[in-house]
Design an enzyme around this catalytic site. Sequence first.
Site, short mmCIF file in Angstrom:
data_model
loop_
_atom_site.label_atom_id
_atom_site.label_comp_id
_atom_site.label_asym_id
_atom_site.label_seq_id
_atom_site.Cartn_x
_atom_site.Cartn_y
_atom_site.Cartn_z
N CYS A 2 1.16 -0.64 0.02
CA CYS A 2 0.15 0.20 -0.01
C CYS A 2 0.59 1.00 0.26
O CYS A 2 1.68 1.33 0.54
CB CYS A 2 -0.78 -0.39 1.38
N ARG A 27 5.60 -0.05 -6.29
CA ARG A 27 5.13 -0.69 -5.19
C ARG A 27 4.45 -1.71 -5.50
O ARG A 27 4.75 -2.96 -4.78
CB ARG A 27 4.88 -0.34 -4.08
N TRP A 72 -3.28 -3.04 -1.33
CA TRP A 72 -2.77 -4.11 -1.78
C TRP A 72 -3.39 -5.23 -0.95
O TRP A 72 -3.00 -4.61 0.39
CB TRP A 72 -0.85 -4.63 -1.51
N ASN A 98 -1.83 2.81 6.06
CA ASN A 98 -1.63 1.62 5.42
C ASN A 98 -1.67 0.46 7.05
O ASN A 98 -0.53 1.18 7.69
CB ASN A 98 -0.15 2.02 5.24
N GLY A 99 -0.77 -0.64 6.99
CA GLY A 99 -0.71 -1.51 7.70
C GLY A 99 -2.20 -2.83 8.08
O GLY A 99 -2.70 -2.40 7.94
N GLU A 480 18.29 -17.68 -6.60
CA GLU A 480 17.65 -16.34 -6.47
C GLU A 480 17.40 -15.83 -7.91
O GLU A 480 16.84 -15.54 -8.72
CB GLU A 480 18.71 -15.36 -7.03
N LYS A 484 13.72 -15.03 -9.55
CA LYS A 484 13.56 -14.53 -10.33
C LYS A 484 12.58 -14.98 -11.05
O LYS A 484 11.51 -14.21 -11.42
CB LYS A 484 14.62 -13.88 -11.13
N GLU A 487 8.74 -14.84 -10.30
CA GLU A 487 8.07 -14.53 -9.45
C GLU A 487 7.46 -13.69 -10.55
O GLU A 487 6.87 -12.83 -10.77
CB GLU A 487 8.85 -13.21 -8.64
N HIS A 503 18.58 -36.73 -4.68
CA HIS A 503 17.45 -37.08 -2.99
C HIS A 503 16.54 -36.77 -3.49
O HIS A 503 15.68 -37.23 -2.23
CB HIS A 503 18.74 -36.23 -2.04
N LYS A 601 6.20 -4.48 -3.97
CA LYS A 601 7.77 -3.55 -3.91
C LYS A 601 8.34 -3.82 -2.59
O LYS A 601 9.98 -4.26 -2.10
CB LYS A 601 8.16 -2.90 -4.57
O1 M6R Z 1 13.25 -4.83 1.16
P1 M6R Z 1 13.70 -6.00 1.13
O2 M6R Z 1 15.17 -6.50 0.30
O3 M6R Z 1 13.37 -6.17 2.58
O4 M6R Z 1 12.13 -6.83 -0.01
C1 M6R Z 1 12.73 -8.82 0.55
C2 M6R Z 1 11.47 -9.51 -0.55
O5 M6R Z 1 10.59 -8.97 -0.20
C3 M6R Z 1 12.15 -8.85 -1.89
O6 M6R Z 1 13.78 -9.33 -2.17
C4 M6R Z 1 11.76 -9.39 -3.02
O7 M6R Z 1 11.96 -10.97 -2.72
C5 M6R Z 1 11.99 -9.68 -4.17
N1 M6R Z 1 10.53 -9.35 -4.85
C6 M6R Z 1 12.45 -10.49 -4.86
O8 M6R Z 1 12.76 -10.63 -7.31
#
Ligand code: M6R
Length: 606
Positions: A2, A27, A72, A98-99, A480, A484, A487, A503, A601
Amino acid sequence: MCGIFGYIGPHQAAPLLLEGLRRLEYRGYDSTGIAVKNGTINVHKKVGKVQDLRTVLPSSIPGTLGIAHTRWATHGGVTDENAHPHESAEGKVVIVHNGIIENARMLRTSLSVQGVALSSETDSEALAHVIERELSVDNNPEEAVRRALRQARGTWGICALFKDHDTIVCARNGSPLIIGQGVDEMFISSDPHALTAHTQQVIYLEDGDLATLTATSVKLSTLKGGKSQTKSSILESEWGESELGEFPHFMLKEIYEQPDAIRHCISGRLDRAGGSGRLGGLKLNPSDLAKVPHVRLLGCGTSYNAAEIGQLLIEKLARIPAMAHISSEFRHNDPVINPSALHFAVTQSGETADTLSAIKEIQLKGGNVHGVVNVVGSSIARLCGQGVYIHSGPEQAVASTKAFSNMVAALSMFALQVGRSRNISKERGVELIHGLQQVPHLVEEYLANQGPIQEAVDLVKDAKSVLFLGRGISAPVAQEGALKLMEIAYIPCLAYPAGEMKHGPIALLEEGSPVIFVAPNDHVKAKTVSAIHECRARGAKIILIHEEGDEIAQEGDVCISVPPVHNLVSPLLTVVPLQLIAYHTALALGCDVDRPRNLAKSVTVE
Ligand code: M6R
């Protein structure tokens, strides 16, 4: 997640609010809304993007005072009714929030008993009604918000507008809010990004703060009614304009920014003569470092993957136990905290609620936490009060790329610094420094000659699932890469240490299954080759990320080479083709690369 933007001043509020929302778009959100005061308060809200909201707005919305929100969904589905702003029963109060209000159910029930008809399923709406109820006591907006919030339990960044008062009252508890002070005008935003176009003079509200804004004044106090200690500051220049320029997407732009971002991160922080790192913000001298019993690193998503690389580097160079933890699990496992140990909170946004909670858990148990943070002045940077800024510059694509690289670079420098204070020779230190300093140029070299990325995309884009494998320092790189691709292209991906494949995950393999191996020329490469053979024997197609000139290339169906580099910083090279594979696969599948569905974000709820 949000986002909030607000304005009070001499100009028409609606265009400023819409532009503020546009800047918060990166975001991630599912609905938007604005409220502008002009005698009464006019509220417009809609499921979808800012562009969708524009389609339902009247051609002119007069008024110089307003608040806006991107939602969100947490409580209640993605509907127009659940979008913010929320109005109170008699229309005297409108809020954006927000929250999460944890006792919303109780507040909603008590409101219903009093005959208030709630029009949404959200936790936030209850606050609008409670503030209106409190306003009826003394018609004092500030006191009404204070009394209402004292009845709430949970987290908030909240802004309230009042039909009969030319003021915005805002408050923070666990959800960021920043006041931007202009000339005869005030802005309020949940993200510094939306303020840079208007002013550099800002006030980061602290938890427990309450602020009453007019066009020319900010009155700060605490929720309890005392004096707030919060001070005004200058917005860091890093939060300057970041527009797409010639790039079609922020993710691609940020991938290409990596060489400069890494230069920025390491500049002035390497002591070539002493063969060590020089991270002054850690506020730790060599004798402190020599006594550290162990190191713990906390993070989520990409930041956790970077923390895992940090763990391996610290153990290797300093020979002290190090452990990376997923922040969301940490405090619930009642961890034992040694106050002499070092703890790092790794985060791009500096606002991730899970990481914030983990930090609070450590601090509560007497431990110290250092931030490894990108966003200057963010909640985590301020809560830690010490650490390393990674200096990636603004990262706007939801998929993190250049922040990952800079987290790894920053943790490498820390590992070097602690390593030099306890274990490794100056010569070994100098070798690593040399390796790190070569990285920006080598990433540029790779970006200029990326290899058969499209062939890799053709193999993965229609796959049922993709397996990512790597060993040692490349295991978190494989994780990683999987994160990527999953997501932004919505393909189920699994990442495993290559030796663990036999395994379990091997059961997934069938003729043509794509398997991506990350195999730089290091001491575990031979073992990785065995895993490649095991996959090939089951008909899998191997996409191999390897070092240029390495004979391992004969093992892959699609071979993507990166320039050779010091083994301990190889993740900074091997991750780049994985970022590109994810980016081009998402494009090929027609996905929204920068704003993938359901993601935000910065994840500011636990
Ligand atoms: O802002 P942060 O680095 O704490 O965020 C952590 C994760 O939410 C963030 O890395 C998320 O996994 C990304 N979308 C990955 O690309």
